[in-house]
Scaffold this motif. Structure first.
Motif, PDB file in Angstrom:
ATOM      1  N   ASN A   1      -1.292  -1.591   0.573  1.00 30.86           N
ATOM      2  CA  ASN A   1      -0.098  -0.790   0.327  1.00 30.86           C
ATOM      3  C   ASN A   1       0.666  -1.375  -0.856  1.00 30.86           C
ATOM      4  O   ASN A   1       1.334  -2.395  -0.748  1.00 30.86           O
ATOM      5  CB  ASN A   1       0.753  -0.824   1.613  1.00 30.86           C
ATOM      6  CG  ASN A   1       2.028  -0.022   1.477  1.00 30.86           C
ATOM      7  OD1 ASN A   1       2.352   0.480   0.405  1.00 30.86           O
ATOM      8  ND2 ASN A   1       2.754   0.082   2.567  1.00 30.86           N
TER       9      ASN A   1
ATOM     10  N   THR B   1       3.289  -0.472  -2.384  1.00 27.42           N
ATOM     11  CA  THR B   1       4.752  -0.477  -2.374  1.00 27.42           C
ATOM     12  C   THR B   1       5.306  -1.575  -1.470  1.00 27.42           C
ATOM     13  O   THR B   1       6.495  -1.855  -1.501  1.00 27.42           O
ATOM     14  CB  THR B   1       5.313   0.895  -1.918  1.00 27.42           C
ATOM     15  OG1 THR B   1       4.800   1.164  -0.607  1.00 27.42           O
ATOM     16  CG2 THR B   1       4.915   1.999  -2.868  1.00 27.42           C
ATOM     17  N   GLU B   2       4.431  -2.193  -0.691  1.00 33.89           N
ATOM     18  CA  GLU B   2       4.824  -3.289   0.193  1.00 33.89           C
ATOM     19  C   GLU B   2       5.113  -4.528  -0.649  1.00 33.89           C
ATOM     20  O   GLU B   2       4.267  -4.951  -1.440  1.00 33.89           O
ATOM     21  CB  GLU B   2       3.679  -3.551   1.179  1.00 33.89           C
ATOM     22  CG  GLU B   2       3.850  -4.752   2.067  1.00 33.89           C
ATOM     23  CD  GLU B   2       4.978  -4.628   3.048  1.00 33.89           C
ATOM     24  OE1 GLU B   2       4.871  -3.837   3.994  1.00 33.89           O
ATOM     25  OE2 GLU B   2       5.993  -5.337   2.859  1.00 33.89           O
TER      26      GLU B   2
END
Ligand SMILES: *[C@@H]1O[C@H](CO)[C@@H](O)[C@H](O)[C@H]1NC(C)=O
Ligand SMILES: *[C@@H]1O[C@H](CO)[C@@H](O)[C@H](O)[C@H]1NC(C)=O
Ligand SMILES: *[C@@H]1O[C@H](CO)[C@@H](O)[C@H](O)[C@H]1NC(C)=O
Length: 395
Positions: free
Chosen positions: A267, A269-270
């Motif tokens: 992910n 955006t993590e």
């Protein structure tokens, strides 16, 4: 073609008439019309029925002995294992033999838990068998490279080699050997910062010797290392290197973790620091070696036991298990012939027990595919050291 057909129909005939005969014996005078048969076969069929009954009786008696588990039979099996395992243990010159008082007696054999020497013999036997398994060859074999020789510490005075496998109380074993080598008088007097400083602690690595000196030691010394459940070990390494202790070893958090995240974070955006999932994806990647090379020797905290200690190439004398360290540590000291000189520091109760809840917790939310790939890499360690495949994570 013709004979086969005859045999076939004969078999059917045999089966049907046998059923008829049994039926007739059980329910005299009540044979249905379709079961009536020729008197000429009568006696022959009766004989067959008798064999059938005897056969069934034998099958039934097998079940009966299985149900009433015979303790003597169990003991006999253990004794057999013991007798077959012992000659192998004496195969290498200089290898330690079991002292007289440790040899299992008939009485001990009937206990459900194996008496100590037998457990260790079985561990070595398992390793020998798994090493021979062609399908696991890539996962169980490795070259005895400098990397492996760097992992092995030498105590010449007592002829001991110890392969270091981090996260299983290795610091304690190193301290034991440092004291034996004579650099410090007791375990308590070794400063923490010296334990891993091999310039100062008088505990040489096997790689520091010449080839012939290495071979001589590998052949004749007492050799051991400690293992634990492979996945629990990875959790422990993750916690220790990336979560709890980054202050003293900043490179884990500042160089290694970002390297893993860059390549393996799913992910994008993590933004949190390294997660166990990232670590699992790195370890399970068949191309993990690209990063391994950048990380240098720090990878000793998570590469397989196979890669660290080459258990199929080096014939170790004893494999200790972290889960049973309370028994294994004194046994190793005794087998190494140093139990009268040192004792292993007290093990805090409970810390060595396998914790399934913890393992489940860490793997929660990680995809089955990633866990299977991780298992695929560590399968050799699971099999060689007798750890159960973690089906609760894989299915
Ligand atoms: C198995 O080992 C061979 C030879 O070292 C290597 O070429 C191959 O890639 C390995 N296979 C796997 C699945 O690791
Ligand atoms: C990715 O991470 C962000 C930030 O933590 C989070 O809000 C989002 O739900 C995550 N997406 C997925 C698919 O997990
Ligand atoms: C197992 O691990 C869990 C979670 O880390 C912890 O809460 C629990 O106390 C542990 N159990 C034992 C027996 O150590």
């Amino acid at each position: 073609m013709e004979t086969q057909k005859v045999q076939c129909s004969f078999l059917y005939c045999f089966r049907d008439s046998l059923a008829a005969e049994v039926f007739r014996l059980c329910f005299p005078g009540r044979i249905p019309e379709w079961l009536a048969f020729d008197n000429m076969h009568h006696q022959w069929l009766l004989l067959a029925a008798c064999f059938w009954v005897v056969f069934m009786f034998m099958v039934a008696s097998k079940f009966i002995t299985l149900t009433f588990k015979d303790p003597d039979a169990y003991g006999a099996k253990q004794e057999f294992l013991f007798l077959t395992a012992v000659p192998d243990a004496g195969r290498l010159p200089g290898e330690k033999h079991f002292p007289e008082e440790l040899q299992p007696t008939g009485k001990m054999l009937s206990h459900s838990r194996l008496p100590p020497p037998l457990v260790y013999m079985e561990r070595l036997e398992l390793i020998r068998n798994v090493c021979r398994d062609e399908t696991l060859k890539n996962l169980s074999h490795t070259a005895v490279s400098k990397f492996v020789l760097d992992r092995i510490f030498v105590c010449d005075k007592h002829k001991i080699l110890f392969c270091q496998t981090p996260k299983v109380g290795n610091t304690q074993w190193k301290k034991v050997l440092i004291v034996l080598n004579g650099a410090f008088p007791s375990i308590e007097e070794i400063p923490e910062n010296v334990v891993h400083d091999h310039e100062k602690n008088g505990l040489p690595r096997l790689s520091s010797f010449s080839d012939t000196e290495i071979q001589k030691r590998l052949k004749t010394y007492f050799k051991f290392f400690i293992v634990r459940d492979p996945f629990e070990r990875l959790i422990s390494a993750f916690k220790d290197k990336f979560v709890h202790n980054p202050r003293f070893e900043p490179w884990y958090r500042h160089e290694i973790a970002p390297g893993i995240i860059r390549k393996y974070r799913r992910n994008r955006t993590e933004t949190r620091g390294i997660q166990f999932e990232d670590f699992v994806r790195y370890l399970g990647d068949p191309n993990h070696r690209w990063l391994d090379l950048q990380f240098g020797d720090h990878i000793i905290h998570w590469v397989t036991y196979v890669e660290l200690c080459a258990p199929c190439e080096i014939k170790y004398s004893v494999i200790g298990h972290h889960e049973t360290l309370e028994d294994d540590a004194p046994y190793i000291l005794k087998e190494a012939g140093i139990d009268h000189l040192v004792s292993y520091p007290t093990i805090p109760p409970g810390i060595t027990v396998y914790n399934k809840t913890k393992v489940e917790h860490y793997f929660l939310g990680i995809s089955k595919r990633d866990i299977r790939r991780l298992y695929a890499r560590f399968e050799g360690d699971f099999k060689l050291f007798g750890y159960q495949k973690p089906d609760f994570l894989l299915n």
